[in-house]
Design a protein around this motif. Sequence first.
Motif, PDB file in Angstrom:
ATOM      1  N   LYS A 148      30.557  50.978  45.090  1.00 37.44           N
ATOM      2  CA  LYS A 148      31.074  49.714  45.627  1.00 37.44           C
ATOM      3  C   LYS A 148      32.599  49.639  45.602  1.00 37.44           C
ATOM      4  O   LYS A 148      33.191  48.750  46.226  1.00 37.44           O
ATOM      5  N   PHE A 149      33.260  50.562  44.912  1.00 39.90           N
ATOM      6  CA  PHE A 149      34.710  50.478  44.774  1.00 39.90           C
ATOM      7  C   PHE A 149      35.423  50.947  46.038  1.00 39.90           C
ATOM      8  O   PHE A 149      35.155  52.029  46.567  1.00 39.90           O
ATOM      9  N   LYS A 150      36.316  50.112  46.518  1.00 38.76           N
ATOM     10  CA  LYS A 150      37.145  50.466  47.677  1.00 38.76           C
ATOM     11  C   LYS A 150      38.200  51.453  47.211  1.00 38.76           C
ATOM     12  O   LYS A 150      38.952  51.187  46.271  1.00 38.76           O
ATOM     13  N   ASN A 185      35.826  40.030  42.930  1.00 42.88           N
ATOM     14  CA  ASN A 185      35.868  41.215  43.798  1.00 42.88           C
ATOM     15  C   ASN A 185      37.011  42.155  43.449  1.00 42.88           C
ATOM     16  O   ASN A 185      37.645  42.744  44.337  1.00 42.88           O
ATOM     17  N   HIS A 200      36.811  45.006  42.462  1.00 43.02           N
ATOM     18  CA  HIS A 200      36.482  46.348  42.956  1.00 43.02           C
ATOM     19  C   HIS A 200      37.037  46.601  44.348  1.00 43.02           C
ATOM     20  O   HIS A 200      37.209  47.751  44.752  1.00 43.02           O
ATOM     21  N   GLU A 201      37.339  45.532  45.074  1.00 45.90           N
ATOM     22  CA  GLU A 201      37.936  45.660  46.397  1.00 45.90           C
ATOM     23  C   GLU A 201      39.457  45.508  46.356  1.00 45.90           C
ATOM     24  O   GLU A 201      40.145  45.890  47.308  1.00 45.90           O
ATOM     25  N   SER A 215      42.634  48.750  45.175  1.00 45.74           N
ATOM     26  CA  SER A 215      43.214  49.663  46.163  1.00 45.74           C
ATOM     27  C   SER A 215      44.450  49.101  46.855  1.00 45.74           C
ATOM     28  O   SER A 215      45.170  49.833  47.526  1.00 45.74           O
ATOM     29  N   GLU A 216      44.711  47.794  46.696  1.00 45.03           N
ATOM     30  CA  GLU A 216      45.853  47.172  47.352  1.00 45.03           C
ATOM     31  C   GLU A 216      47.147  47.330  46.546  1.00 45.03           C
ATOM     32  O   GLU A 216      48.218  46.942  47.011  1.00 45.03           O
ATOM     33  N   SER A 255      38.905  53.684  41.895  1.00 50.81           N
ATOM     34  CA  SER A 255      39.537  53.209  43.123  1.00 50.81           C
ATOM     35  C   SER A 255      40.715  54.089  43.533  1.00 50.81           C
ATOM     36  O   SER A 255      41.435  53.760  44.480  1.00 50.81           O
TER      37      SER A 255
END
Length: 359
Positions: free
Chosen positions: A176-178, A254, A256-257, A260-261, A284
């Motif tokens: 689920k990790f981006k 979230n 996990h999303e 990455s930012e 990530s």
Amino acid sequence: MGVNQSRIAVLCNYELLPERVGGMDYFYWMFDAKCKEQGIEIDWFFPNLSNHGGYSKLNLHSSNYKNVENYFLDNYSNNQYSHVITHFIELCTPFYKKLKKRNSAKIIAIDHNPRPLSGYPLKKRLEKKTKGILYAKYIDLFVGVSEYSKDQLIKELGSFIKDRIKVVCNGLEIQKFKVKSDFSVSNKFLTASHLRKDKGIQDVIYAVAALKKESDVPFTIDVYGEGPYETDLKNLVNEFDLGNTIIFKGSISNLHEVYSEYSYLIHPSHGETFCYTVVEALLSNLPVITTNDQGNVLKLVKENNNGFLFDVGDSTKLKMILLSILNGKNTIVNGLEKEPEVLQFSLEKMVDNHIKLLQ
């Protein structure tokens, strides 16, 4: 009683909060589902009730914020369970003796507890040794979530538990990790933790306050999480006039999303037994700045490879790391290859290993 005909009890001193869904929540949901597939029913005991996420499918019992152990002893300890498992419950207390005398269930105690950096004071160490002598014999199996956790349990309770202790690492939903793909320097950092003093966020504030005197390169540090030390941290940020640099974001579901930012995770922890945050960041592909032995308790962060390390409380070294990154002298910009050690921390593997404990 065969394992396929079992009914087990799981006691968790863990408040169910819809706004704070973490790795253990996902574990509880998947563990319950996998046990049901094998004919194992679970009675879950928590301080409160909730139906968020997978909890709507669990057979929940609430102690109404009273002591979970006493609630279980008063109401359910005579039930014929094959196993009683405890999470986030103090080990080696009279509870385990009382439970063993009322029930033939095998007792499995999972240790999640962080240790103070400087160790326990002498009085506390003696108290733990005494409790180990008195009550460890009523626990059939101790489980540490890391080798560090296992070693600390043996040190604290006594070497006589060596033959009754296993390591079952925590796990995450890896898929689920981006994954971070853009490694251009954005000078965006984050921290993510429960806001307690032992998480070390104050060290980040001191480092940034000193850094601001040496550099005018713009950057931000977003702080994700809530907790009892939050007001103190915000007051410290205001004292140093860092409100435009260190920004409190609260808890989100979230992360996990979101990892990455960012350019880096900063995790200045003073003590961990497993450390979900570091594993999540590395899953990530996010480089990590963390403390040598505490934040890096799993030894997954390699200096100049997938992150940078500093000693606990050394805000000067943390300042130097941040300054070198901002000046472009020392940074990780070419992407990361996930270490095999990181990929082993899957939720599926964690669940399977916990089910094996029942067999």
